[in-house]
Design an enzyme around this catalytic site. Structure first.
Site, PDB file in Angstrom:
ATOM      1  N   ARG A 173      39.935  42.136  46.479  1.00 23.26           N
ATOM      2  CA  ARG A 173      39.472  43.521  46.614  1.00 23.26           C
ATOM      3  C   ARG A 173      40.464  44.505  46.010  1.00 23.26           C
ATOM      4  NH1 ARG A 173      38.228  43.914  52.239  1.00 23.26           N
ATOM      5  NH2 ARG A 173      35.966  43.836  52.103  1.00 23.26           N
TER       6      ARG A 173
ATOM      7  N   VAL B  64      30.099  48.577  46.141  1.00 24.40           N
ATOM      8  CA  VAL B  64      30.242  47.110  46.152  1.00 24.40           C
ATOM      9  C   VAL B  64      31.537  46.687  46.850  1.00 24.40           C
ATOM     10  CG1 VAL B  64      28.844  46.818  44.093  1.00 24.40           C
ATOM     11  CG2 VAL B  64      31.290  47.137  43.854  1.00 24.40           C
ATOM     12  N   GLU B  65      31.585  45.390  47.198  1.00 23.47           N
ATOM     13  CA  GLU B  65      32.724  44.798  47.922  1.00 23.47           C
ATOM     14  C   GLU B  65      33.043  45.579  49.189  1.00 23.47           C
ATOM     15  OE1 GLU B  65      36.138  43.992  45.541  1.00 23.47           O
ATOM     16  OE2 GLU B  65      35.075  42.661  44.180  1.00 23.47           O
ATOM     17  N   GLY B  66      32.004  45.949  49.915  1.00 27.49           N
ATOM     18  CA  GLY B  66      32.150  46.762  51.115  1.00 27.49           C
ATOM     19  C   GLY B  66      31.972  48.218  50.748  1.00 27.49           C
TER      20      GLY B  66
END
Length: 842
Positions: free
Chosen positions: A382, A504-506
């Site tokens: 991340r 995206v990615e949380g």
């Protein structure tokens, strides 16, 4: 009155002793002995009232009693442990696995209230190997040359065949894969550097290349795959013979792994002509990058074994497997269209797809470990792809905005000379410095083995949010140049793409409200996770011993942070040591102060709210903002150290640190205003802000000093935007802008001559070209100087120009140009006689 003043002085000395013990974090035994001696002397010389002395001696008696561990555990700790066990919120398996993922790095130091700066300053400076630098200077530059963003986004809806072939040939998809499997084996910082250069030139290319080098089949195979899986897939992934994607997001529940509906049932089926035990899969996913062209699909699903063919469990939980996309029942190929940024992204569906058990990444023994595998790798990943892409966009925006505002003139001046424009430029440059620092330092730590889950969440949220602000500022200062799409536009597509990284990615709202502090409070706190572990211990006696140790360590920790927050606020942090001397030393001291204030506020919030803090998302978000601000300020200072402390960059460092620390102060203030317990809020305010809110945001003059750094060809500008693609090329607007800025800087004295001649009445026209001609005629400019300004004027017109189109060139379906209608005169209807238009409503 004299006696009362004497009493105040000696009482102040006594409390000073207590405050010093807490500030220095002396242990309970040392604190009891020292305070006892001080109290004995105080009792002899203070002349205090008996009741007051009794209270103080009772306090000392309590401290003495707590030194007897058996008494303390039986009378104090045991009841608290029983009560604590009823208060600890239940934790789902996915939450527990997320908390266990990764490591605790610098963010853990900030949670202590007394960060050990040697842990950060001893980290080596970020850097590239010769091979990595050669790849950045060679293949990455060449790929940028092959990418025409207008052609890609408007005409083709994809990268050209030449660009795709080059990506696969040069193993861009294999940067993360070790050399032993045919990959490039690059460090996280090197991967981030490549993506930074690409994203400043083409969001599509950066997104396409980022995904295979982040959370996906390659990374999961490297860390969890069997030897057979690694040998089979990694060389093919590195060479581009296999195109990977990873499908997590479900249509109905998004990325909520606990509610994922995609399923796999263990059963018998036919595989390559034989009956084997395998998995029958059904899934429906969306938003999956590279899914339309993938040949191997990483899949997250819930695994069930109703017939107990592989074990005694009915349900194993989230599992990750590799699925060839050419199998019957697999559907790929259709595409989403994310905000006119046509990277390959789309849905995928699977209906009764059968695969053998060895399709599970890591083999059958990894059944049910999919979510754990994902969050462990996301704890580092991340911090790489999305922050690096944000860094590339930010650097490009500063590079082109600085040049544009230097060559674009209004009212006889470059527009960068207007304070409103300068304010935006200063903000853009300062925020870019923050992103650069965070990505460079954190990725260097990851390259040395750290997997800082909370720091990665901080980077994901704040780098993408700062990039969004930078993009908005770039649009503001460039106006129509950024709005009008076409081959000459270098801002529009990047501006359109900004929300993509946010989601995206949380999603950023989730990351800020639930992850940064929600995960950090448990994962990074020196005692909370250990207290929870002790409370969950089945053996009560062992639990009591462990909980007692952690509880009283926690109490001492909280008391110490209260003392440190108060003392450092009262002294404006001048009494705390800094690891450096010089102009940045004060910022280290202020971070120490806000670290103590944050740690104490976090403990008080958890004490007063308990498990309810998990649902108080706005309070959690504010605490996360404080942690993020002091983390990012630390990264700025470390980055400045790694750059060699160039004095000309100091305005950027000062702007960044002042902005971040001011935000930390204001978010603490917001927390105290909204904390439900007003008594706790009042006590916190007294200790954290005894002198009020004394920290200020950057001044206007500091922002204007930064303007000169980015609107002239300075070394600071080159360092700040070091990965921007600026190689001279007919399609590279960045290079043309920079050339125009350099020439405009050289021509500044000639413009002064023109302005002075106009004021003297020698030049009477407002037309720029006519002014040059008149100046040459009047002898204000010689022929060479006049030619220099004419050439510059032509270059500026080119770089600030925008595109226009025939109507038939726009839209997905060709249209013939509409012919203008001939105007005809028609008799008007008579108006109504009631004073209103006949067609008007009553």
């Amino acid at each position: 009155m004299t006696g009362f003043i004497y009493w105040l002085v000696v009482t102040g000395v006594l409390f000073g002793v207590a405050l010093a013990l807490a500030y220095r974090r002396e242990d309970l035994r040392t604190s009891t002995l020292t305070f006892g001696v001080a109290l004995f002397v105080y009792s002899l010389i203070s002349g205090s009232w008996l009741l007051w002395l009794v209270i103080l001696w009772l306090l000392l008696a309590g401290m003495i009693a707590l030194n007897f561990e058996d008494f303390r555990r039986e009378r104090v700790t045991a009841p608290l442990l029983r009560r604590y066990r009823t208060m600890v919120p239940e934790m789902s398996t996915t939450e527990r696995e997320a908390l266990d993922a990764g490591t605790v790095w610098w963010e853990g130091e900030l949670f202590t209230g007394r960060p050990d700066w040697s842990r950060l300053t001893s980290l080596p400076a970020s850097g590239l190997t010769e091979q990595e630098q050669a790849f950045l200077d060679g293949p990455t530059e060449e790929l940028c040359r092959l990418l025409n963003d207008w052609e890609l986004t408007h005409e083709l809806g994809d990268m050209s065949k030449a660009a795709w072939d080059y990506i696969l040939k040069e193993r861009f998809f294999g940067m993360i894969i070790p050399e032993e499997y045919g990959g490039l084996g690059f460090s996280p910082f090197a991967i981030a550097s490549v993506l930074t250069k690409l994203s400043g030139h083409s969001t599509v290319a950066a997104s396409t290349i980022g995904v295979p080098n982040s959370l996906g089949p390659a990374e999961l195979l490297i860390h969890y795959g069997t030897d057979e899986q690694k040998k089979r897939y990694l060389p093919r992934l590195a060479s581009g013979k296999e195109i990977p994607c990873f499908a997590l997001t479900s249509t109905r529940v998004g990325s909520d792994a606990s509610a994922i509906a995609d399923s796999g049932v263990v059963c018998k089926g036919e595989w390559e002509g034989e009956e084997v035990i395998g998995i029958r899969l059904n899934w429906e996913k969306r938003y999956i990058t590279l899914a339309p062209i993938a040949t191997v699909l990483g899949l997250a699903f819930k695994l069930y074994d109703p017939d107990h063919l592989i074990g005694d469990q009915d349900e194993y939980g989230v599992t990750a497997a590799l699925i060839p996309t050419n199998l019957p029942g697999v559907e790929t190929g259709r595409r989403h269209f994310p905000l006119n940024i046509p990277f390959q992204n789309g849905p995928t569906k699977g209906t009764d797809v059968f695969v053998p058990l060895d399709a599970i990444i890591g083999g059958p023994e990894r059944a049910g470990q999919g979510w754990k595998m994902l969050v462990e790798q996301l704890s580092a990943g991340r911090a790489i792809v999305l922050p690096a892409n944000s860094m590339g966009g930010a650097q490009a925006a500063v590079w082109n905005s600085g040049a544009y505002t230097r060559v674009r003139r209004q009212f006889g001046l470059p527009i960068c000379r207007f304070e409103g424009v300068g304010e935006a430029l200063g903000r853009m440059a300062g925020n870019t410095y923050i992103i650069n620092a965070a990505v460079s330092v954190t990725n260097t730590a990851i390259g040395r083995g750290e997997k800082p889950a909370v720091a990665s969440a901080i980077l994901k949220y704040h780098c993408t949010e700062l990039a969004r602000k930078i993009g908005t500022d770039a649009m503001d200062v460039q106006g129509g140049k950024g709005i009008m799409l076409g081959p000459k536009n270098y801002l529009g597509r990047a501006y359109q793409a900004m929300p993509i990284a946010i989601t995206v990615e949380g999603a950023n709202i989730l990351t800020r409200s639930l992850i940064i502090f929600g995960q950090g409070a448990v994962r990074c706190h020196p005692f909370v996770l250990k207290e929870m572990a002790a409370a969950n211990e089945a053996d009560f006696e062992q639990a009591l011993r462990d909980f007692d140790q952690q509880l009283f360590g926690h109490i001492g920790f909280a008391v110490s942070n209260a003392a440190r927050a108060f003392v450092l606020a009262l002294t404006h942090a001048r009494v705390t040591p800094a690891p450096v001397t010089g102009p940045t030393a004060r910022y280290y001291q202020h971070i120490n102060r806000y670290s103590a204030a944050f740690a104490f506020a976090a403990d008080m919030a958890m004490l007063t709210l308990g498990g309810a803090l998990k649902r108080k998302e706005q309070l959690s978000a504010r605490l996360g903002d404080v942690l993020s601000s002091i983390y990012l300020a630390s990264m700025v200072l470390k980055h400045y150290q790694d750059e060699g402390n160039p004095p000309e960059d100091l305005p950027l460092v000062e702007w960044a640190c002042r902005s971040l620390l001011y935000r930390a102060q204001e978010q603490l203030h917001g927390l105290l205003r909204n904390l439900p317990s007003r008594v706790a809020a009042g006590a916190l305010r007294l200790l954290i802000f005894p002198r009020g809110r004394t920290y200020f945001a950057p001044g206007d003059d500091l922002g204007q000093r930064i303007v000169d750094l980015v609107t002239y060809p300075t070394e600071s500008r080159a360092r700040l935007c070091r990965q921007t693609y600026v190689t001279a090329h007919p399609d590279n607007a960045m290079a043309k802008l920079h050339q125009a800025m350099v020439e405009a800087t050289a021509a500044a004295p000639l413009y002064d001559k023109l302005r002075n001649a106009t004021r003297a009445g020698l030049i009477a026209t407002d037309d720029p070209v006519a002014q040059i001609d008149a100046a040459q005629k009047e002898g204000v400019l010689d022929a060479a100087e006049a030619d220099q300004l004419r050439a510059l004027d032509a270059l500026v017109l080119d770089v600030v120009g925008v595109d226009d189109f025939d109507s038939s060139e726009l839209g997905t379906k060709a249209k013939k140009p509409r012919r203008p209608r001939k105007k005809t005169t028609r008799a008007r209807k008579p108006r109504a006689t009631n004073g209103r238009d006949a067609a008007s409503p009553s």
